[in-house]
Design a protein around this motif. Structure first.
Motif, PDB file in Angstrom:
ATOM      1  N   GLU A  46      -1.915   2.123 -19.406  1.00  0.00           N
ATOM      2  CA  GLU A  46      -2.552   0.821 -19.262  1.00  0.00           C
ATOM      3  C   GLU A  46      -1.559  -0.261 -18.869  1.00  0.00           C
ATOM      4  OE1 GLU A  46      -4.898  -0.465 -22.513  1.00  0.00           O
ATOM      5  OE2 GLU A  46      -5.963   1.435 -22.751  1.00  0.00           O
ATOM      6  N   ILE A  47      -2.043  -1.216 -18.108  1.00  0.00           N
ATOM      7  CA  ILE A  47      -1.320  -2.464 -17.881  1.00  0.00           C
ATOM      8  C   ILE A  47      -1.718  -3.411 -19.011  1.00  0.00           C
ATOM      9  CG2 ILE A  47      -1.021  -4.440 -16.348  1.00  0.00           C
ATOM     10  CD1 ILE A  47      -1.693  -2.582 -14.009  1.00  0.00           C
ATOM     11  N   VAL A  48      -0.732  -3.878 -19.779  1.00  0.00           N
ATOM     12  CA  VAL A  48      -1.022  -4.680 -20.962  1.00  0.00           C
ATOM     13  C   VAL A  48      -0.362  -6.052 -20.848  1.00  0.00           C
ATOM     14  CG1 VAL A  48      -1.261  -2.644 -22.430  1.00  0.00           C
ATOM     15  CG2 VAL A  48       0.971  -3.761 -22.226  1.00  0.00           C
ATOM     16  N   ASP A  49      -0.955  -7.034 -21.520  1.00  0.00           N
ATOM     17  CA  ASP A  49      -0.352  -8.361 -21.607  1.00  0.00           C
ATOM     18  C   ASP A  49       0.845  -8.318 -22.548  1.00  0.00           C
ATOM     19  OD1 ASP A  49      -2.170  -9.707 -19.907  1.00  0.00           O
ATOM     20  OD2 ASP A  49      -3.639  -9.794 -21.533  1.00  0.00           O
ATOM     21  N   MET A  63      -0.673   0.657  -8.089  1.00  0.00           N
ATOM     22  CA  MET A  63      -0.040   0.858  -9.391  1.00  0.00           C
ATOM     23  C   MET A  63      -0.821   1.828 -10.258  1.00  0.00           C
ATOM     24  SD  MET A  63       2.478   0.514 -11.308  1.00  0.00           S
ATOM     25  CE  MET A  63       3.442  -0.596 -10.270  1.00  0.00           C
ATOM     26  N   LYS A  64      -2.155   1.819 -10.163  1.00  0.00           N
ATOM     27  CA  LYS A  64      -2.949   2.769 -10.943  1.00  0.00           C
ATOM     28  C   LYS A  64      -2.813   4.191 -10.410  1.00  0.00           C
ATOM     29  CE  LYS A  64      -6.340  -0.477 -12.793  1.00  0.00           C
ATOM     30  NZ  LYS A  64      -7.766  -0.916 -12.815  1.00  0.00           N
ATOM     31  N   ARG A  93       2.646  -9.260 -17.713  1.00  0.00           N
ATOM     32  CA  ARG A  93       2.099  -7.968 -18.078  1.00  0.00           C
ATOM     33  C   ARG A  93       3.124  -6.869 -17.866  1.00  0.00           C
ATOM     34  NH1 ARG A  93      -3.519  -9.504 -14.971  1.00  0.00           N
ATOM     35  NH2 ARG A  93      -4.552 -10.500 -16.739  1.00  0.00           N
ATOM     36  N   GLY A  94       2.787  -5.685 -18.337  1.00  0.00           N
ATOM     37  CA  GLY A  94       3.725  -4.593 -18.177  1.00  0.00           C
ATOM     38  C   GLY A  94       3.115  -3.236 -18.460  1.00  0.00           C
ATOM     39  N   ILE A  95       3.916  -2.209 -18.186  1.00  0.00           N
ATOM     40  CA  ILE A  95       3.568  -0.826 -18.475  1.00  0.00           C
ATOM     41  C   ILE A  95       4.732  -0.221 -19.262  1.00  0.00           C
ATOM     42  CG2 ILE A  95       3.016   1.443 -17.514  1.00  0.00           C
ATOM     43  CD1 ILE A  95       1.952   0.028 -15.026  1.00  0.00           C
ATOM     44  N   ASP A 117       0.871  -1.175   0.000  1.00  0.00           N
ATOM     45  CA  ASP A 117       0.000   0.000   0.000  1.00  0.00           C
ATOM     46  C   ASP A 117       0.907   1.223   0.000  1.00  0.00           C
ATOM     47  OD1 ASP A 117      -2.139   1.711   0.119  1.00  0.00           O
ATOM     48  OD2 ASP A 117      -2.533   1.423   2.253  1.00  0.00           O
ATOM     49  N   LEU A 118       1.253   1.704  -1.187  1.00  0.00           N
ATOM     50  CA  LEU A 118       2.169   2.831  -1.300  1.00  0.00           C
ATOM     51  C   LEU A 118       1.530   4.108  -0.787  1.00  0.00           C
ATOM     52  CD1 LEU A 118       3.692   2.221  -4.858  1.00  0.00           C
ATOM     53  CD2 LEU A 118       4.577   1.454  -2.640  1.00  0.00           C
TER      54      LEU A 118
END
Length: 284
Positions: A185-188, A177-178, A231-233, A140-141
């Motif tokens: 976006e977080i993408v595959d 993270m959001k 996944r990644g950003i 929890d940042l």
């Protein structure tokens, strides 16, 4: 405060900063290990070191949710000091040192034999451009850490996160993270993404299990995390800034690389994945 004191203050702050920057390496109390041997060359100056992100526990740990039996550890622990119940210390330092040793052997990098725990609030994250976060389904940042992590990544830093499982921990992970990247976006990641081919060609996305589910039930998944997701950003230049390893436990594959009861095929794969990520982070 006198005028002379005010004039001396900047010099004092500079001196304190220099001394702080030269802090000796420190090992923290951990979730599992508190007597792991320190390598004799731990003070060697090298070109790369494994940096582990320190972070506060998520509040849900107090209530016992999360599906991994860790709710009995209190939320009100001092995460800055490590110790049992502090989730960033999971697998630490055994996992970090095994992976550092493997990276030293498998690449031409001059790798430090010990890890570096990094608290973003201290402001030294730019000394460690490769940052690893474990158990991020329990983080929890703070608002300040969100800001600092975003700046670190946009300036060229790389963050790899691992060892979190199922839909509930994914929800906890994305809450922070959001906030780091609300506009990205977080993408595959497809099999042909460059990070899977930086050194080793890894064309199959195989689930690397944690030790507990494998030893206990002979399965590779935890909770409802049946399928591994890579996944990644990306930044604006299509550089992968955040590599997300969900429904797998690469940290355990490093931690148990010397354990004959843990399958070698999983440790070998986990190490190759990690090495690819390190080399990618240094070349992109």
């Amino acid at each position: 405060m006198t005028r002379r004191t005010l004039q001396a203050a900047p010099a004092v702050l500079i001196l304190v900063g220099i001394l702080y920057a030269q802090r000796p390496w420190r090992e923290y109390p951990a979730f599992e290990y508190n007597d792991f041997p320190v390598p004799p060359d731990y003070q060697e100056k090298t070109e790369w070191a494994f940096a582990r992100l320190m972070y506060p526990n998520a509040a849900f740990a107090r209530g016992g949710r999360g599906g991994r039996g860790f709710g009995r550890f209190g939320f009100n622990v001092d995460w800055t000091q490590g110790g049992r119940g502090v989730f960033w210390t999971m697998d630490y330092p055994r996992s970090d040192r095994h992976f550092s040793l493997a990276t030293r052997r498998l690449t031409r990098l001059h790798v430090r034999s010990v890890e570096e725990p990094v608290n973003l609030d201290d402001g030294f994250q730019y000394n460690w451009p490769f940052l690893y976060g474990v158990e991020v389904g329990h983080w929890d940042l703070t608002d300040n850490q969100v800001k600092l992590l975003r700046e670190f990544l946009l300036r060229g830093g790389f963050f790899m996160c691992d060892d979190f499982h199922g839909s509930f921990e994914w929800e906890i992970f994305t809450r922070s993270m959001k906030r780091v990247f609300p506009d990205r976006e977080i993408v595959d990641l497809p099999d042909d993404e460059m990070i899977f081919h930086a050194i080793y060609d890894l064309d199959q996305q195989i689930q690397v299990p944690g030790a507990s589910p494998w030893f206990g039930r002979g399965v590779t998944y935890e909770q409802d995390g049946y399928k591994p997701t890579w996944r990644g950003i990306f930044d604006d230049r299509h550089r992968l800034m955040v590599a997300i390893c969900h429904n797998m436990d690469l940290g355990d594959s490093w931690e148990h690389a010397d354990n004959p009861e843990y399958p070698e095929k999983f440790s070998a794969l986990g190490i190759r994945i990690g090495v690819n990520y390190v080399i990618y982070s240094m070349t992109h």
